[in-house]
Design a protein around this motif. Structure first.
Motif: not given
Length: 561
Positions: A405-420
Protein backbone atom coordinates in the motif's frame (compact mmCIF):
# COMPACT_ATOMS: atom_id res chain seq x y z
CA UNK A 1 7.59 18.74 25.03
CA UNK A 2 7.84 16.07 22.34
CA UNK A 3 4.30 16.87 21.13
CA UNK A 4 5.15 20.59 20.96
CA UNK A 5 8.29 19.92 18.91
CA UNK A 6 6.36 17.57 16.64
CA UNK A 7 3.63 20.13 15.92
CA UNK A 8 6.15 22.89 15.26
CA UNK A 9 8.16 20.59 12.99
CA UNK A 10 5.08 19.67 10.99
CA UNK A 11 4.15 23.33 10.53
CA UNK A 12 7.74 24.21 9.62
CA UNK A 13 7.78 21.51 6.95
CA UNK A 14 4.50 22.79 5.53
CA UNK A 15 5.87 26.34 5.41
CA UNK A 16 9.18 25.20 3.91
CA UNK A 17 7.38 23.24 1.19
CA UNK A 18 5.88 26.49 -0.15
CA UNK A 19 9.38 27.93 -0.54
CA UNK A 20 10.87 24.77 -2.06
CA UNK A 21 7.98 24.55 -4.52
CA UNK A 22 9.14 27.81 -6.12
CA UNK A 23 12.46 26.26 -7.16
CA UNK A 24 11.36 22.63 -7.57
CA UNK A 25 9.39 20.95 -10.34
CA UNK A 26 7.94 18.40 -7.92
CA UNK A 27 4.24 18.63 -7.07
CA UNK A 28 3.47 19.91 -3.60
CA UNK A 29 2.46 16.48 -2.14
CA UNK A 30 5.77 14.88 -3.19
CA UNK A 31 7.71 17.84 -1.83
CA UNK A 32 5.97 17.54 1.54
CA UNK A 33 6.43 13.76 1.64
CA UNK A 34 10.15 14.25 0.98
CA UNK A 35 10.38 16.80 3.81
CA UNK A 36 8.58 14.43 6.17
CA UNK A 37 11.00 11.65 5.26
CA UNK A 38 13.97 13.97 5.71
CA UNK A 39 13.17 14.86 9.32
CA UNK A 40 13.10 11.15 10.23
CA UNK A 41 16.42 10.23 8.60
CA UNK A 42 18.86 11.47 11.31
CA UNK A 43 19.54 9.22 14.27
CA UNK A 44 17.63 11.52 16.60
CA UNK A 45 15.03 12.52 14.00
CA UNK A 46 11.40 13.19 14.83
CA UNK A 47 8.97 10.33 14.35
CA UNK A 48 5.34 9.76 15.22
CA UNK A 49 3.26 6.59 15.18
CA UNK A 50 0.24 7.24 12.98
CA UNK A 51 -2.87 6.19 14.90
CA UNK A 52 -5.35 5.52 12.08
CA UNK A 53 -8.62 6.28 13.90
CA UNK A 54 -7.31 9.53 15.37
CA UNK A 55 -5.86 10.46 11.98
CA UNK A 56 -9.22 9.94 10.27
CA UNK A 57 -11.00 12.01 12.91
CA UNK A 58 -8.59 14.97 12.90
CA UNK A 59 -7.92 15.39 9.20
CA UNK A 60 -10.51 13.70 7.00
CA UNK A 61 -13.82 15.35 8.14
CA UNK A 62 -12.77 19.01 7.75
CA UNK A 63 -11.00 18.44 4.44
CA UNK A 64 -13.82 16.45 2.85
CA UNK A 65 -16.37 18.90 4.27
CA UNK A 66 -14.49 21.78 2.65
CA UNK A 67 -14.19 19.89 -0.65
CA UNK A 68 -17.92 19.16 -0.59
CA UNK A 69 -18.64 22.80 0.19
CA UNK A 70 -16.49 23.97 -2.73
CA UNK A 71 -17.64 21.35 -5.25
CA UNK A 72 -19.80 22.99 -7.98
CA UNK A 73 -23.23 21.53 -7.36
CA UNK A 74 -24.55 22.01 -10.90
CA UNK A 75 -21.62 20.14 -12.44
CA UNK A 76 -21.84 17.44 -9.77
CA UNK A 77 -25.48 16.70 -10.59
CA UNK A 78 -24.89 16.98 -14.34
CA UNK A 79 -22.09 14.39 -14.18
CA UNK A 80 -23.54 12.28 -11.39
CA UNK A 81 -23.58 9.08 -13.48
CA UNK A 82 -19.85 9.27 -14.15
CA UNK A 83 -19.00 10.31 -10.59
CA UNK A 84 -21.09 7.59 -8.96
CA UNK A 85 -19.93 5.03 -11.51
CA UNK A 86 -16.32 5.74 -10.56
CA UNK A 87 -16.97 6.15 -6.83
CA UNK A 88 -18.97 2.95 -6.33
CA UNK A 89 -18.85 0.77 -9.44
CA UNK A 90 -15.10 1.11 -9.95
CA UNK A 91 -14.44 0.36 -6.27
CA UNK A 92 -16.33 -2.93 -6.49
CA UNK A 93 -14.65 -3.81 -9.80
CA UNK A 94 -11.23 -3.01 -8.30
CA UNK A 95 -11.86 -5.13 -5.21
CA UNK A 96 -12.81 -8.17 -7.29
CA UNK A 97 -10.24 -7.82 -10.09
CA UNK A 98 -7.18 -6.59 -8.19
CA UNK A 99 -8.01 -8.68 -5.11
CA UNK A 100 -8.12 -11.85 -7.22
CA UNK A 101 -4.77 -10.94 -8.81
CA UNK A 102 -3.16 -10.31 -5.42
CA UNK A 103 -4.45 -13.62 -4.09
CA UNK A 104 -2.94 -15.42 -7.11
CA UNK A 105 0.30 -13.43 -7.17
CA UNK A 106 1.31 -13.20 -3.47
CA UNK A 107 1.99 -16.54 -1.74
CA UNK A 108 0.22 -16.99 1.57
CA UNK A 109 -2.22 -14.08 1.08
CA UNK A 110 -5.78 -15.35 1.72
CA UNK A 111 -8.55 -14.21 -0.60
CA UNK A 112 -10.27 -12.12 2.11
CA UNK A 113 -6.99 -10.35 2.95
CA UNK A 114 -6.34 -9.77 -0.75
CA UNK A 115 -9.79 -8.24 -1.11
CA UNK A 116 -9.09 -6.06 1.95
CA UNK A 117 -5.86 -4.78 0.39
CA UNK A 118 -7.58 -4.10 -2.94
CA UNK A 119 -10.41 -2.30 -1.13
CA UNK A 120 -8.08 0.01 0.78
CA UNK A 121 -6.20 0.74 -2.45
CA UNK A 122 -9.37 1.61 -4.37
CA UNK A 123 -10.08 5.14 -2.97
CA UNK A 124 -8.35 7.99 -4.73
CA UNK A 125 -7.14 10.92 -2.65
CA UNK A 126 -9.01 14.18 -3.23
CA UNK A 127 -6.10 16.26 -1.92
CA UNK A 128 -3.47 14.53 -4.03
CA UNK A 129 -5.69 14.53 -7.13
CA UNK A 130 -6.21 18.30 -6.87
CA UNK A 131 -2.54 19.00 -6.22
CA UNK A 132 -1.12 16.75 -8.93
CA UNK A 133 -3.82 16.74 -11.61
CA UNK A 134 -4.72 20.40 -11.25
CA UNK A 135 -1.13 21.45 -11.91
CA UNK A 136 -1.05 19.34 -15.08
CA UNK A 137 -3.80 21.39 -16.72
CA UNK A 138 -6.62 18.84 -16.78
CA UNK A 139 -9.86 20.21 -18.31
CA UNK A 140 -12.25 21.60 -15.72
CA UNK A 141 -15.10 19.18 -16.37
CA UNK A 142 -12.77 16.19 -15.98
CA UNK A 143 -11.32 17.76 -12.84
CA UNK A 144 -14.82 18.03 -11.38
CA UNK A 145 -15.38 14.33 -12.10
CA UNK A 146 -12.08 13.37 -10.43
CA UNK A 147 -12.78 15.51 -7.36
CA UNK A 148 -16.34 14.23 -7.08
CA UNK A 149 -15.12 10.64 -7.36
CA UNK A 150 -12.50 11.19 -4.67
CA UNK A 151 -15.12 12.69 -2.37
CA UNK A 152 -17.40 9.67 -2.62
CA UNK A 153 -15.11 6.65 -3.02
CA UNK A 154 -13.48 7.01 0.40
CA UNK A 155 -16.66 5.75 2.00
CA UNK A 156 -17.23 2.91 -0.48
CA UNK A 157 -13.60 1.78 -0.35
CA UNK A 158 -13.29 1.88 3.43
CA UNK A 159 -16.66 0.14 3.87
CA UNK A 160 -15.59 -2.66 1.52
CA UNK A 161 -12.29 -2.81 3.41
CA UNK A 162 -14.11 -3.20 6.72
CA UNK A 163 -16.18 -6.11 5.43
CA UNK A 164 -13.14 -7.81 3.90
CA UNK A 165 -11.14 -7.49 7.14
CA UNK A 166 -14.09 -8.88 9.11
CA UNK A 167 -14.23 -11.85 6.73
CA UNK A 168 -10.49 -12.43 7.16
CA UNK A 169 -10.83 -12.22 10.95
CA UNK A 170 -13.75 -14.62 11.29
CA UNK A 171 -13.42 -16.71 8.15
CA UNK A 172 -17.11 -16.13 7.33
CA UNK A 173 -18.69 -13.84 4.72
CA UNK A 174 -22.27 -13.29 3.56
CA UNK A 175 -22.78 -11.37 0.33
CA UNK A 176 -26.43 -10.53 1.08
CA UNK A 177 -25.64 -9.31 4.60
CA UNK A 178 -22.67 -7.30 3.34
CA UNK A 179 -24.78 -5.69 0.60
CA UNK A 180 -27.47 -4.66 3.08
CA UNK A 181 -24.90 -3.31 5.50
CA UNK A 182 -23.16 -1.40 2.71
CA UNK A 183 -26.44 0.19 1.62
CA UNK A 184 -27.25 1.18 5.20
CA UNK A 185 -23.80 2.65 5.80
CA UNK A 186 -23.73 4.64 2.55
CA UNK A 187 -27.34 5.85 2.41
CA UNK A 188 -27.42 6.46 6.16
CA UNK A 189 -24.25 8.55 6.00
CA UNK A 190 -25.60 10.66 3.15
CA UNK A 191 -28.94 11.25 4.88
CA UNK A 192 -27.24 12.06 8.17
CA UNK A 193 -24.94 14.58 6.49
CA UNK A 194 -27.83 16.20 4.62
CA UNK A 195 -29.77 16.57 7.88
CA UNK A 196 -26.80 18.12 9.70
CA UNK A 197 -26.00 20.52 6.85
CA UNK A 198 -29.64 21.52 6.49
CA UNK A 199 -29.95 22.09 10.22
CA UNK A 200 -26.85 24.29 10.28
CA UNK A 201 -28.17 26.29 7.32
CA UNK A 202 -31.46 26.94 9.12
CA UNK A 203 -29.57 27.90 12.29
CA UNK A 204 -27.38 30.35 10.36
CA UNK A 205 -30.46 31.86 8.73
CA UNK A 206 -32.00 32.35 12.16
CA UNK A 207 -28.81 33.96 13.46
CA UNK A 208 -28.68 36.27 10.42
CA UNK A 209 -31.91 37.91 11.60
CA UNK A 210 -30.15 39.04 14.77
CA UNK A 211 -28.02 42.13 15.07
CA UNK A 212 -24.43 42.26 16.31
CA UNK A 213 -23.77 38.52 15.86
CA UNK A 214 -20.02 38.27 15.43
CA UNK A 215 -18.77 36.49 12.33
CA UNK A 216 -16.18 34.63 14.41
CA UNK A 217 -18.86 32.79 16.38
CA UNK A 218 -20.62 31.59 13.22
CA UNK A 219 -17.29 30.47 11.76
CA UNK A 220 -16.45 28.41 14.83
CA UNK A 221 -19.83 26.66 14.59
CA UNK A 222 -19.18 25.87 10.93
CA UNK A 223 -15.69 24.61 11.78
CA UNK A 224 -17.10 22.22 14.38
CA UNK A 225 -19.84 20.91 12.06
CA UNK A 226 -17.71 18.35 10.11
CA UNK A 227 -16.32 16.85 13.33
CA UNK A 228 -19.76 16.62 14.93
CA UNK A 229 -21.26 15.15 11.77
CA UNK A 230 -18.49 12.56 11.43
CA UNK A 231 -18.61 11.45 15.07
CA UNK A 232 -22.40 11.22 15.27
CA UNK A 233 -22.66 9.35 11.96
CA UNK A 234 -20.01 6.85 13.06
CA UNK A 235 -21.78 6.48 16.41
CA UNK A 236 -24.96 5.43 14.61
CA UNK A 237 -23.07 2.95 12.42
CA UNK A 238 -23.18 4.94 9.17
CA UNK A 239 -20.39 6.43 7.08
CA UNK A 240 -18.88 9.48 8.77
CA UNK A 241 -16.90 10.27 5.63
CA UNK A 242 -19.97 10.45 3.38
CA UNK A 243 -21.80 12.36 6.11
CA UNK A 244 -19.06 15.04 6.20
CA UNK A 245 -19.15 15.39 2.41
CA UNK A 246 -22.94 15.59 2.30
CA UNK A 247 -23.01 18.15 5.13
CA UNK A 248 -20.60 20.42 3.25
CA UNK A 249 -22.53 20.19 -0.01
CA UNK A 250 -25.90 20.71 1.71
CA UNK A 251 -24.74 23.69 3.75
CA UNK A 252 -23.46 25.43 0.63
CA UNK A 253 -26.63 24.56 -1.27
CA UNK A 254 -29.14 25.56 1.41
CA UNK A 255 -27.47 28.40 3.29
CA UNK A 256 -29.62 31.50 2.93
CA UNK A 257 -27.91 34.24 4.90
CA UNK A 258 -28.78 37.90 4.59
CA UNK A 259 -26.43 38.92 1.77
CA UNK A 260 -27.22 42.60 2.20
CA UNK A 261 -25.98 42.78 5.78
CA UNK A 262 -22.46 43.72 6.74
CA UNK A 263 -22.22 40.74 9.07
CA UNK A 264 -23.10 38.40 6.18
CA UNK A 265 -20.32 39.83 4.03
CA UNK A 266 -17.84 39.69 6.91
CA UNK A 267 -18.78 36.09 7.63
CA UNK A 268 -18.26 35.03 4.01
CA UNK A 269 -14.90 36.78 3.74
CA UNK A 270 -13.62 35.42 7.04
CA UNK A 271 -14.96 31.91 6.30
CA UNK A 272 -13.24 31.84 2.91
CA UNK A 273 -9.89 32.87 4.39
CA UNK A 274 -10.25 30.45 7.30
CA UNK A 275 -11.01 27.42 5.13
CA UNK A 276 -8.22 28.24 2.71
CA UNK A 277 -5.72 28.34 5.55
CA UNK A 278 -7.16 25.23 7.20
CA UNK A 279 -7.06 23.26 3.96
CA UNK A 280 -3.51 24.29 3.16
CA UNK A 281 -2.17 23.47 6.62
CA UNK A 282 -4.06 20.20 7.07
CA UNK A 283 -3.22 19.02 3.54
CA UNK A 284 0.44 19.77 4.16
CA UNK A 285 0.49 18.06 7.56
CA UNK A 286 -1.11 14.95 6.06
CA UNK A 287 1.62 14.54 3.45
CA UNK A 288 4.40 15.38 5.91
CA UNK A 289 3.04 12.69 8.25
CA UNK A 290 2.95 10.27 5.33
CA UNK A 291 6.57 11.10 4.64
CA UNK A 292 7.43 10.31 8.24
CA UNK A 293 5.85 6.86 7.93
CA UNK A 294 7.09 5.75 4.52
CA UNK A 295 10.86 5.41 5.19
CA UNK A 296 10.29 2.97 8.05
CA UNK A 297 7.53 1.06 6.26
CA UNK A 298 9.38 0.64 2.97
CA UNK A 299 12.96 0.64 4.28
CA UNK A 300 12.42 -1.95 6.99
CA UNK A 301 10.51 -4.26 4.67
CA UNK A 302 13.24 -4.12 2.02
CA UNK A 303 15.98 -4.58 4.62
CA UNK A 304 14.27 -7.56 6.24
CA UNK A 305 13.62 -9.23 2.90
CA UNK A 306 17.24 -8.69 1.84
CA UNK A 307 18.69 -10.27 5.00
CA UNK A 308 16.19 -13.14 4.89
CA UNK A 309 16.29 -14.04 1.20
CA UNK A 310 18.79 -11.79 -0.54
CA UNK A 311 18.12 -9.86 -3.72
CA UNK A 312 15.54 -12.37 -4.88
CA UNK A 313 13.12 -11.64 -2.06
CA UNK A 314 13.78 -7.90 -2.29
CA UNK A 315 13.08 -7.87 -6.01
CA UNK A 316 9.87 -9.82 -5.42
CA UNK A 317 8.60 -7.13 -3.06
CA UNK A 318 9.26 -4.45 -5.65
CA UNK A 319 7.61 -6.56 -8.36
CA UNK A 320 4.51 -7.00 -6.18
CA UNK A 321 4.24 -3.23 -5.69
CA UNK A 322 4.73 -2.31 -9.35
CA UNK A 323 2.39 -5.09 -10.50
CA UNK A 324 -0.28 -3.94 -8.04
CA UNK A 325 -0.08 -0.32 -9.24
CA UNK A 326 -0.19 -1.47 -12.88
CA UNK A 327 -3.23 -3.65 -12.15
CA UNK A 328 -4.98 -0.67 -10.53
CA UNK A 329 -4.13 1.47 -13.56
CA UNK A 330 -5.38 -1.08 -16.10
CA UNK A 331 -8.54 -1.76 -14.08
CA UNK A 332 -9.28 1.95 -13.92
CA UNK A 333 -8.52 2.40 -17.62
CA UNK A 334 -10.95 -0.37 -18.63
CA UNK A 335 -13.70 0.96 -16.35
CA UNK A 336 -13.31 4.58 -17.50
CA UNK A 337 -13.41 3.55 -21.16
CA UNK A 338 -16.56 1.52 -20.67
CA UNK A 339 -18.20 4.16 -18.47
CA UNK A 340 -17.76 6.86 -21.11
CA UNK A 341 -19.54 4.72 -23.70
CA UNK A 342 -22.36 3.83 -21.30
CA UNK A 343 -22.97 7.41 -20.14
CA UNK A 344 -22.93 8.64 -23.74
CA UNK A 345 -25.51 6.00 -24.70
CA UNK A 346 -27.70 6.90 -21.70
CA UNK A 347 -27.47 10.56 -22.65
CA UNK A 348 -28.62 9.83 -26.21
CA UNK A 349 -31.56 7.78 -24.93
CA UNK A 350 -32.58 10.63 -22.61
CA UNK A 351 -32.12 13.22 -25.35
CA UNK A 352 -29.49 15.15 -23.38
CA UNK A 353 -26.68 14.21 -25.79
CA UNK A 354 -27.03 15.18 -29.42
CA UNK A 355 -24.94 14.61 -32.49
CA UNK A 356 -23.11 11.50 -33.67
CA UNK A 357 -21.42 9.22 -31.22
CA UNK A 358 -17.83 10.26 -30.72
CA UNK A 359 -15.08 7.94 -29.69
CA UNK A 360 -13.48 8.88 -26.37
CA UNK A 361 -10.20 10.72 -26.76
CA UNK A 362 -7.54 8.17 -25.97
CA UNK A 363 -5.11 10.53 -24.29
CA UNK A 364 -7.84 11.95 -22.07
CA UNK A 365 -8.99 8.46 -21.07
CA UNK A 366 -5.42 7.45 -20.20
CA UNK A 367 -4.98 10.70 -18.25
CA UNK A 368 -8.16 9.95 -16.29
CA UNK A 369 -6.81 6.51 -15.40
CA UNK A 370 -3.40 7.92 -14.46
CA UNK A 371 -4.99 10.57 -12.24
CA UNK A 372 -6.19 7.88 -9.82
CA UNK A 373 -3.70 8.93 -7.16
CA UNK A 374 -3.70 7.14 -3.81
CA UNK A 375 -2.95 8.97 -0.58
CA UNK A 376 -3.58 9.36 3.12
CA UNK A 377 -6.86 7.39 3.28
CA UNK A 378 -5.12 4.33 1.85
CA UNK A 379 -2.22 4.56 4.33
CA UNK A 380 -4.48 5.15 7.34
CA UNK A 381 -6.75 2.28 6.30
CA UNK A 382 -4.02 -0.31 5.80
CA UNK A 383 -2.34 0.64 9.09
CA UNK A 384 -5.63 -0.17 10.86
CA UNK A 385 -5.42 -3.85 9.85
CA UNK A 386 -5.48 -5.84 13.14
CA UNK A 387 -2.36 -7.59 14.37
CA UNK A 388 -4.18 -10.81 15.35
CA UNK A 389 -7.09 -12.85 14.07
CA UNK A 390 -9.98 -13.93 16.29
CA UNK A 391 -8.28 -17.26 16.91
CA UNK A 392 -5.14 -15.54 18.26
CA UNK A 393 -2.90 -16.15 15.25
CA UNK A 394 -1.17 -13.36 13.36
CA UNK A 395 -3.06 -11.57 10.59
CA UNK A 396 -1.68 -13.13 7.39
CA UNK A 397 0.85 -11.02 5.49
CA UNK A 398 -0.03 -7.82 7.36
CA UNK A 399 3.45 -6.31 6.94
CA UNK A 400 3.46 -7.10 3.23
CA UNK A 401 0.03 -5.48 2.82
CA UNK A 402 1.31 -2.28 4.46
CA UNK A 403 4.45 -2.31 2.29
CA UNK A 404 2.47 -2.75 -0.95
CA UNK A 405 0.00 0.00 0.00
CA UNK A 406 2.78 2.46 0.90
CA UNK A 407 4.68 1.67 -2.30
CA UNK A 408 1.58 2.10 -4.46
CA UNK A 409 0.98 5.54 -2.91
CA UNK A 410 4.47 6.67 -3.94
CA UNK A 411 4.29 5.08 -7.40
CA UNK A 412 0.89 6.61 -8.15
CA UNK A 413 2.06 10.08 -7.10
CA UNK A 414 5.25 9.87 -9.14
CA UNK A 415 3.58 8.44 -12.24
CA UNK A 416 0.84 11.08 -12.16
CA UNK A 417 3.36 13.89 -11.63
CA UNK A 418 5.47 12.70 -14.57
CA UNK A 419 2.81 11.30 -16.90
CA UNK A 420 -0.05 13.80 -16.73
CA UNK A 421 1.86 16.86 -18.03
CA UNK A 422 3.27 14.73 -20.85
CA UNK A 423 -0.12 13.29 -21.79
CA UNK A 424 -1.91 16.63 -21.73
CA UNK A 425 0.78 18.69 -23.45
CA UNK A 426 -0.63 20.43 -26.51
CA UNK A 427 -4.12 19.00 -26.04
CA UNK A 428 -6.91 21.35 -27.05
CA UNK A 429 -10.03 21.26 -24.93
CA UNK A 430 -13.51 22.61 -25.38
CA UNK A 431 -14.10 26.26 -24.57
CA UNK A 432 -14.71 26.87 -20.90
CA UNK A 433 -18.36 27.97 -20.41
CA UNK A 434 -17.50 29.58 -17.08
CA UNK A 435 -15.83 32.48 -18.92
CA UNK A 436 -19.03 33.36 -20.76
CA UNK A 437 -21.11 32.82 -17.62
CA UNK A 438 -18.88 35.16 -15.64
CA UNK A 439 -19.04 37.82 -18.36
CA UNK A 440 -22.85 37.67 -18.58
CA UNK A 441 -23.21 37.71 -14.78
CA UNK A 442 -21.03 40.82 -14.48
CA UNK A 443 -23.19 42.65 -17.02
CA UNK A 444 -26.43 41.60 -15.34
CA UNK A 445 -25.08 42.62 -11.92
CA UNK A 446 -24.10 46.07 -13.22
CA UNK A 447 -27.52 46.54 -14.82
CA UNK A 448 -29.20 45.57 -11.54
CA UNK A 449 -27.00 48.07 -9.68
CA UNK A 450 -27.94 50.88 -12.12
CA UNK A 451 -31.66 50.16 -11.71
CA UNK A 452 -31.39 50.00 -7.91
CA UNK A 453 -29.41 53.26 -7.66
CA UNK A 454 -31.84 55.09 -9.93
CA UNK A 455 -34.82 53.82 -7.95
CA UNK A 456 -33.23 54.76 -4.61
CA UNK A 457 -32.45 58.24 -5.92
CA UNK A 458 -36.07 58.82 -6.99
CA UNK A 459 -37.41 57.60 -3.63
CA UNK A 460 -35.08 59.79 -1.56
CA UNK A 461 -35.63 62.87 -3.73
CA UNK A 462 -39.05 62.47 -5.39
CA UNK A 463 -39.61 66.19 -6.11
CA UNK A 464 -36.26 66.93 -7.68
CA UNK A 465 -36.18 68.15 -11.29
CA UNK A 466 -33.48 66.26 -13.20
CA UNK A 467 -33.13 69.21 -15.65
CA UNK A 468 -32.30 71.62 -12.84
CA UNK A 469 -28.87 73.23 -12.92
CA UNK A 470 -28.27 72.59 -9.22
CA UNK A 471 -28.83 68.86 -8.58
CA UNK A 472 -29.34 67.60 -5.08
CA UNK A 473 -26.52 65.61 -3.40
CA UNK A 474 -28.51 62.37 -3.84
CA UNK A 475 -29.09 62.97 -7.55
CA UNK A 476 -25.48 64.02 -8.14
CA UNK A 477 -24.12 60.94 -6.40
CA UNK A 478 -26.56 58.69 -8.28
CA UNK A 479 -25.55 60.24 -11.59
CA UNK A 480 -21.84 59.64 -10.92
CA UNK A 481 -22.39 56.03 -9.84
CA UNK A 482 -24.72 55.23 -12.75
CA UNK A 483 -22.18 56.69 -15.18
CA UNK A 484 -19.44 54.52 -13.66
CA UNK A 485 -21.58 51.38 -13.93
CA UNK A 486 -22.59 52.17 -17.50
CA UNK A 487 -18.93 52.57 -18.37
CA UNK A 488 -18.27 49.10 -16.94
CA UNK A 489 -21.18 47.67 -18.95
CA UNK A 490 -19.81 49.23 -22.14
CA UNK A 491 -16.41 47.67 -21.44
CA UNK A 492 -17.90 44.26 -20.72
CA UNK A 493 -20.16 44.20 -23.79
CA UNK A 494 -17.93 43.27 -26.69
CA UNK A 495 -18.83 41.87 -30.07
CA UNK A 496 -18.34 38.16 -30.64
CA UNK A 497 -15.88 39.00 -33.40
CA UNK A 498 -13.66 40.74 -30.87
CA UNK A 499 -13.76 37.88 -28.35
CA UNK A 500 -10.11 36.97 -29.01
CA UNK A 501 -8.99 40.39 -27.86
CA UNK A 502 -11.18 40.30 -24.75
CA UNK A 503 -8.70 38.33 -22.64
CA UNK A 504 -5.85 40.65 -23.61
CA UNK A 505 -7.89 43.75 -22.78
CA UNK A 506 -9.07 42.21 -19.52
CA UNK A 507 -5.50 41.31 -18.56
CA UNK A 508 -4.34 44.83 -19.35
CA UNK A 509 -7.20 46.29 -17.33
CA UNK A 510 -6.37 44.10 -14.30
CA UNK A 511 -2.68 44.93 -14.61
CA UNK A 512 -3.35 48.68 -14.58
CA UNK A 513 -5.82 48.33 -11.71
CA UNK A 514 -3.16 46.46 -9.70
CA UNK A 515 -0.66 49.23 -10.46
CA UNK A 516 -3.14 51.79 -9.14
CA UNK A 517 -3.99 49.76 -6.02
CA UNK A 518 -0.32 49.28 -5.15
CA UNK A 519 0.32 53.00 -5.64
CA UNK A 520 -2.54 53.68 -3.21
CA UNK A 521 -0.88 51.41 -0.64
CA UNK A 522 2.50 53.09 -1.02
CA UNK A 523 0.97 56.52 -0.54
CA UNK A 524 -0.99 55.42 2.55
CA UNK A 525 2.17 53.90 4.03
CA UNK A 526 4.05 57.15 3.32
CA UNK A 527 1.38 59.16 5.10
CA UNK A 528 1.67 56.85 8.10
CA UNK A 529 5.46 57.10 8.19
CA UNK A 530 5.16 60.90 8.24
CA UNK A 531 2.58 60.74 11.08
CA UNK A 532 -0.20 62.27 8.97
CA UNK A 533 -2.49 59.32 9.80
CA UNK A 534 -2.52 57.03 12.83
CA UNK A 535 -2.50 53.22 13.05
CA UNK A 536 -6.30 52.90 13.13
CA UNK A 537 -6.73 54.82 9.88
CA UNK A 538 -3.79 52.96 8.34
CA UNK A 539 -5.23 49.52 9.12
CA UNK A 540 -8.70 50.47 7.88
CA UNK A 541 -7.36 51.77 4.56
CA UNK A 542 -4.94 48.87 4.11
CA UNK A 543 -7.74 46.35 4.67
CA UNK A 544 -9.84 47.98 1.95
CA UNK A 545 -6.87 48.17 -0.45
CA UNK A 546 -5.83 44.57 0.30
CA UNK A 547 -9.36 43.29 -0.41
CA UNK A 548 -9.38 44.98 -3.82
CA UNK A 549 -5.91 43.66 -4.66
CA UNK A 550 -6.89 40.14 -3.56
CA UNK A 551 -9.97 40.22 -5.80
CA UNK A 552 -7.90 41.36 -8.78
CA UNK A 553 -5.16 38.79 -8.12
CA UNK A 554 -7.67 35.95 -7.69
CA UNK A 555 -9.38 36.85 -10.98
CA UNK A 556 -6.01 36.91 -12.72
CA UNK A 557 -5.02 33.47 -11.39
CA UNK A 558 -8.38 31.98 -12.44
CA UNK A 559 -7.90 33.13 -16.01
CA UNK A 560 -4.31 31.88 -16.12
CA UNK A 561 -5.52 28.36 -15.22
Amino acid sequence: MHATILVLTLLLCVAASAVILRVSRLPLPLTQIALGAAVTIPEHGIYVDLEPHLFLLLFVPPLLFADGWRMPKREFFQMRERILGLAFGLVLFTVVAVGSLLHWMVPGLPLAAAFALAAVLSPTDAVAVSAVAGRAGIPKRLMYVLEGEALMNDASGLTAFKFAVAAAMTGAFSLSAASLDFGFVAVGGLLFGIAMGWGMALFQKWLASWNQVQAQGIIVMTLLLPFATYLLAEEFGTSGILAAVAAGMTLNLKSDTDTSSVSGAETRIATTHMWRMMEYVLNGVIFVLMGMQLPDIIGEALTDSFYEGGLRDTSELLIYSVATWFALFVTRLIWVWGLLHVTHLVGRLRGTTTGPRQRPRKRLVVATALAGVRGAITLAGVLSVPLLLDNGSEFPQRSLMIFIAASVILISLIMAAVGLPWLLRGMTVDEDPEEQEEQAARIRACEAAVAAIANASRQDDPNHDEAASDPSPISAAASRLIQAYQSRITTLRVDEAAAEGLLERSAADRMLRLVGVRAEREEVMRLHREDEINDVVLNALLYEIDMRETALSTSSRKREH
